[in-house]
Design a protein around this motif. Structure first.
Motif, PDB file in Angstrom:
ATOM      1  N   ALA A   1       2.509  -1.219  -2.699  1.00 47.58           N
ATOM      2  CA  ALA A   1       1.878  -0.804  -1.446  1.00 47.58           C
ATOM      3  C   ALA A   1       1.862  -2.007  -0.508  1.00 47.58           C
ATOM      4  O   ALA A   1       1.337  -3.068  -0.858  1.00 47.58           O
ATOM      5  CB  ALA A   1       0.456  -0.318  -1.709  1.00 47.58           C
TER       6      ALA A   1
ATOM      7  N   SER B   1       0.922  -4.159   2.933  1.00 48.83           N
ATOM      8  CA  SER B   1      -0.249  -4.304   3.801  1.00 48.83           C
ATOM      9  C   SER B   1      -0.011  -3.716   5.189  1.00 48.83           C
ATOM     10  O   SER B   1      -0.952  -3.551   5.958  1.00 48.83           O
ATOM     11  CB  SER B   1      -0.640  -5.779   3.917  1.00 48.83           C
ATOM     12  OG  SER B   1       0.407  -6.526   4.513  1.00 48.83           O
TER      13      SER B   1
ATOM     14  N   ASP C   1      -6.951  -4.478  -1.638  1.00 52.87           N
ATOM     15  CA  ASP C   1      -6.200  -3.291  -1.265  1.00 52.87           C
ATOM     16  C   ASP C   1      -5.344  -3.637  -0.038  1.00 52.87           C
ATOM     17  O   ASP C   1      -5.411  -4.755   0.487  1.00 52.87           O
ATOM     18  CB  ASP C   1      -7.116  -2.099  -1.011  1.00 52.87           C
ATOM     19  CG  ASP C   1      -8.105  -2.314   0.132  1.00 52.87           C
ATOM     20  OD1 ASP C   1      -7.924  -3.239   0.961  1.00 52.87           O
ATOM     21  OD2 ASP C   1      -9.075  -1.537   0.210  1.00 52.87           O
ATOM     22  N   ALA C   2      -4.535  -2.695   0.406  1.00 55.43           N
ATOM     23  CA  ALA C   2      -3.610  -2.950   1.512  1.00 55.43           C
ATOM     24  C   ALA C   2      -4.344  -3.366   2.789  1.00 55.43           C
ATOM     25  O   ALA C   2      -3.910  -4.281   3.496  1.00 55.43           O
ATOM     26  CB  ALA C   2      -2.740  -1.724   1.756  1.00 55.43           C
TER      27      ALA C   2
ATOM     28  N   HIS D   1      -3.930  -6.902   4.713  1.00 47.32           N
ATOM     29  CA  HIS D   1      -3.510  -6.945   6.111  1.00 47.32           C
ATOM     30  C   HIS D   1      -4.448  -7.822   6.943  1.00 47.32           C
ATOM     31  O   HIS D   1      -3.999  -8.679   7.709  1.00 47.32           O
ATOM     32  CB  HIS D   1      -3.454  -5.529   6.691  1.00 47.32           C
ATOM     33  CG  HIS D   1      -3.101  -5.505   8.143  1.00 47.32           C
ATOM     34  ND1 HIS D   1      -1.827  -5.735   8.599  1.00 47.32           N
ATOM     35  CD2 HIS D   1      -3.873  -5.305   9.246  1.00 47.32           C
ATOM     36  CE1 HIS D   1      -1.827  -5.670   9.911  1.00 47.32           C
ATOM     37  NE2 HIS D   1      -3.048  -5.417  10.329  1.00 47.32           N
TER      38      HIS D   1
ATOM     39  N   THR E   1       0.322  -4.999  -2.848  1.00 47.32           N
ATOM     40  CA  THR E   1      -0.693  -4.721  -3.847  1.00 47.32           C
ATOM     41  C   THR E   1      -0.274  -3.462  -4.605  1.00 47.32           C
ATOM     42  O   THR E   1       0.711  -2.809  -4.261  1.00 47.32           O
ATOM     43  CB  THR E   1      -2.091  -4.565  -3.211  1.00 47.32           C
ATOM     44  OG1 THR E   1      -3.069  -4.509  -4.248  1.00 47.32           O
ATOM     45  CG2 THR E   1      -2.190  -3.361  -2.310  1.00 47.32           C
TER      46      THR E   1
END
Length: 189
Positions: free
Chosen positions: A41, A43, A105-106, A110, A124
């Protein structure tokens, strides 16, 4: 007719001998091999693979957003590298893969990476996905005991050439000028 040909050959050989072979500051992989690809996944909200960056030099690092020592220094160095590359900066891609899937997490990746450079892309995934990527790249990551849950992890950066081959490995602590030097060589090949 033979004398001009010999002179031309000698001139060419002398010119080549006068130009030193370009050497990377980072440790070189000999022979170079294809970088293991992955799908994580990103970002940026999309699927992240290495193959999507063919044609660019990729600077691939591993870390986590709660890191207070090594990761911010590495990312600041990579941001300075891009800045120093000027018009060539769009020919490289920084990819930073988390070793902390529980917290990174994304969206978090980011936000964190954008503070260094909005063009940086984080990766991730599930603990199993990330463990497989770490294994493929020989990355060590171990969660430390204690309340903060931080990690001890490998701190080098891979330099992947435009064809997707692992070209070199830059140890932690090198200056942006060393990255710029090596990136320019890889961009010219």
């Amino acid at each position: 007719p033979l004398l001009p040909l010999l002179f031309a050959l000698w001139s060419g050989a002398t010119a080549m001998a006068a130009e030193p072979a370009a050497e990377l500051k980072a440790g070189v992989f000999t022979p170079a091999r294809m970088a293991p690809d992955f799908t994580l996944a990103g970002s940026d909200g999309s699927a992240l693979t290495l193959r999507q960056f063919r044609g660019k030099v990729v600077l691939l690092g591993f870390g986590f957003t709660h890191c207070t020592e090594v990761c911010p220094v590495t990312l600041a160095t990579l941001a300075a590298t891009q800045k120093q590359l000027g018009t060539q900066a769009d020919q490289i891609q920084v990819v930073y893969i988390t070793v902390d899937p529980q917290r990174d997490d994304a969206a978090r990746m980011h936000q964190y990476l954008s503070a260094f450079n909005p063009a940086f892309i984080g990766g991730t995934g599930t603990p199993e996905q990330l463990a497989a990527v770490r294994k493929d790249f020989g990355i060590m990551a171990e969660r430390k005991a204690g309340p903060d849950g931080d990690y001890s992890h490998s701190s080098f950066v891979y330099l992947i050439d435009k064809q997707g081959q692992l070209s070199a490995l830059m140890p932690y602590g090198h200056a942006p000028t060393d990255y710029v030097h090596d990136v320019k060589i890889l961009l010219a090949t």
